[in-house]
Scaffold this active site. Sequence first.
Site, PDB file in Angstrom:
ATOM      1  N   HIS A  89     -58.131 -30.785  54.521  1.00  0.00           N
ATOM      2  CA  HIS A  89     -58.963 -31.850  53.981  1.00  0.00           C
ATOM      3  C   HIS A  89     -58.159 -32.660  52.972  1.00  0.00           C
ATOM      4  CE1 HIS A  89     -62.872 -29.488  55.089  1.00  0.00           C
ATOM      5  NE2 HIS A  89     -62.164 -29.872  56.123  1.00  0.00           N
ATOM      6  N   ASP A 143     -60.639 -33.493  61.846  1.00  0.00           N
ATOM      7  CA  ASP A 143     -59.844 -34.589  61.258  1.00  0.00           C
ATOM      8  C   ASP A 143     -60.649 -35.879  61.123  1.00  0.00           C
ATOM      9  OD1 ASP A 143     -57.423 -32.940  61.362  1.00  0.00           O
ATOM     10  OD2 ASP A 143     -57.476 -33.304  63.514  1.00  0.00           O
TER      11      ASP A 143
END
EC number: 6.3.4.4
Length: 438
Positions: free
Chosen positions: A42, A14
Amino acid sequence: MGNNVVVLGTQWGDEGKGKIVDLLTEDAKYVVRYQGGHNAGHTLVIDGEKTVLHLIPSGILRDNVECIIGNGVVLSPDALLKEMAPLEARGIPVRERLFISEACPLILPYHVALDQAREIARGNKAIGTTGRGIGPAYEDKVSRRGLRVGDLFDKVAFAEKLKEVMEFHNFALVNYYKVEPVSYEEVLEQAMSYADLLTSMVIDVTDTLDAARKRGDKIMFEGAQGTLLDIDHGTYPYVTSSNTTAGGVAAGSGFGPRHLGYILGITKAYCTRVGSGPFPTELYDGLEKQDPIGKHLGTVGHEFGATTGRLRRTGWFDAVAMRRAIQINSLSGMCLTKLDVLDGLEELKICTGYQMKDGSLLEVSPMAAEAFEEATPVYETMPGWSENTFGAKTLEELPQAALNYIKRIEDLTGVPIDIISTGPDRNETIIKVHPFQA
């Protein structure tokens, strides 16, 4: 000039890899995923429009880019087709620009059933997987019973292999986990429907990439998850099931390691983690730890998993863990993301060491999760800034305190910060050194 660039996460995932890959692919011909599966998330924001990709490489929104899913990725055909549909509805010619290795292991419904049954059985010792079948699919690969994309194109042989592997897994589901078995007939019918849909996208990835290298085409390798989730080098057993580090690029794509150039490590200006596992600098988890600064990081940083939607745990920047990531990946440079999330904090902390129970002070993080758990972070405090850094595009727009923070991270890690992200949009970025021009 480096024609082959690796972009990977240096923390627990992340970190903002998707945005940076999308940004840098303006100069790339190929973007390659080399590990993980649709457990990745993503997020790209382009002119205010948000796109979340899980399996398809982040270069798919660029007209000039061809995207490749390498053999190190475990592929759920169902997840792939569902991800393709909204992109194609927007007019993006996914089937013309997305290519898949025939050696990708398949994720099928029994993998998902196993993943979820195991997490339930672990109770409060659950790993915190996404429950999408990633781990069981990698297990089948290593045990040499897994089915691969190339197997789909021989129906008779596929049916025979599938029957054998499903007998094995259904026995465990029924007799050990006490759940319903998965239907062989339904899985076979579904799998066969994928063959015609995928056949035009299947290529020899190794040969394609080698030919591209010889032509001088620019290739970007897009990592998923983060270094500290690596199956070998992460906080085991609270890790993912693949090699998320730079060493996984060659194995997961068939691209020769000697040809890799610049390796860019993506790191947040603070730390986050989703799911279970040690987190020495943790401030906020929404449950037991409720530090207001940690809550600020989560709220302002919109820290919810792109794949799971789960609240991310938040904490201060950890230079100790970063040093380990640098050792493992031999980083050329770093990209510091979400600097703007720190705006308005009077004081910032950086973890510079781990005080261990035996009195020792570690400057590089340990390997085992148990050792991480006993680490007490040693902090260095720096002044924050009140100015707004959101959307800054030049170093001159940053306050001196922010520049000092960036410089201190460089000094503590020994690696230059070549890119600074100050917002989610691709143009909200400061590029000091472009990886393809380094």
